[in-house]
Scaffold this active site. Structure first.
Site, PDB file in Angstrom:
ATOM      1  N   ARG A   1      99.089  -9.376 -55.745  1.00  0.00           N
ATOM      2  CA  ARG A   1      97.278  -8.349 -55.860  1.00  0.00           C
ATOM      3  C   ARG A   1      96.570  -8.385 -55.266  1.00  0.00           C
ATOM      4  NH1 ARG A   1      95.319  -9.451 -61.588  1.00  0.00           N
ATOM      5  NH2 ARG A   1      94.332  -8.087 -61.887  1.00  0.00           N
TER       6      ARG A   1
ATOM      7  N   CYS B   1      88.080 -12.616 -59.185  1.00  0.00           N
ATOM      8  CA  CYS B   1      88.878 -12.375 -59.795  1.00  0.00           C
ATOM      9  C   CYS B   1      89.500 -10.597 -60.270  1.00  0.00           C
ATOM     10  CB  CYS B   1      89.711 -12.912 -60.184  1.00  0.00           C
ATOM     11  SG  CYS B   1      88.700 -12.732 -62.190  1.00  0.00           S
TER      12      CYS B   1
END
Length: 278
Positions: free
Chosen positions: A178, A234
């Site tokens: 990611r 995050c």
């Protein structure tokens, strides 16, 4: 470890009126599952805290997928769980400490110092044969008085202002794929904030799911030792919290959480995006 308590320690404190145990179990994409698991069984005496109903606010155009809740409403909720300045809070989940760390961070942010995360989480507790119950805990409401620690939080504008500034290091807590922008299963845009370094949040845990001791946390985060300021993010401000906790264990006191995180960053169309290795 300063922010982690062992299962055996908590076992010895069960029934202590000065300790509030918070069950933070939650599965992303299955918002009702945490509460259902709590009602099935939980550590004796624990109250339930829901990631999306209690530890997050309403989703808006900006702020990310798990924006911080209204701090006044959250403070009232904390009081309703039986927490005031005299209580020690121990949070647990079954998600590697991610959800429990969110509660840990939020209480620290509001000036409550006596808050800890239970090592290894609920399944390990139950497997060890320690006391569990299906009895829903009735908390005695108290008055929680927040004292906001502003230096623990970074806004989007602050992150943007500090991009590329010497001494400021951004830490991206998501999985490497990611971070690299190779895949993005949740948010509409892939990649990372330019200049960020990737420290997948599960790196603070050992192979057995236990938190690494302080010396190992120091080794893990050794590459950040020269930073003047560390801003952790995050996807939505939840799994960044274990990294914030791990950095605290490693002795860092210059750490901020960008609570809106990637899902907030990409909601502003002119914000720059990077992919691949930095």
């Amino acid at each position: 470890m300063e922010n982690i308590v062992s299962q055996s320690w908590l076992l010895g404190q069960l029934g202590d009126a000065n300790i509030v145990i918070a069950d933070c179990r939650f599965a992303l994409g299955q918002p009702e599952s945490g509460r259902k698991h709590y009602e099935q069984d939980h550590i004796t005496g624990a109250v339930y805290v829901d990631l999306e109903k209690d530890l997050s606010g309403a989703i808006m155009a900006h702020g990310g997928r798990h924006p911080l809740p209204d701090l006044g409403a959250f403070s009232i909720l904390v009081g309703s769980l039986g927490i005031d300045s005299t209580k020690t809070v121990v949070a647990y989940d079954d998600q590697g400490g991610a959800m429990a760390s969110r509660l840990w961070w939020m209480l620290k942010f509001l000036g409550h110092s006596e808050v800890y995360v239970l090592d290894q989480g609920y399944t390990a507790w139950k497997t060890a044969g320690y006391p569990v119950t299906d009895e829903v805990t009735a908390a005695y409401t108290r008055t929680f008085s927040p004292k906001v620690q502003r230096t623990m939080l970074a806004s989007m504008d602050e992150v943007k202002d500090k991009l590329g500034r010497p001494g400021v290091v951004l830490v991206d807590s998501r999985e490497e794929r990611r971070y690299l922008g190779l895949e993005e299963p949740i948010d509409p845009v892939a990649g990372h904030i330019p200049g960020a370094r990737n420290y997948f949040w599960k790196g603070v845990l050992g192979a057995d799911g236990a938190w690494l001791p302080a010396a190992k946390q120091e080794q893990h985060f050794a590459g950040l030792r020269d930073a003047d300021e560390i801003i952790v993010y995050c996807g939505s401000g939840v799994t960044a919290c274990p990294n914030v906790l791990g950095l605290s264990e490693a002795g860092f006191d210059n750490v901020k959480l960008y609570s809106g995180s990637w899902s907030d960053w990409i909601s502003w169309e002119d914000n720059p995006i990077a992919t691949g290795e930095e």
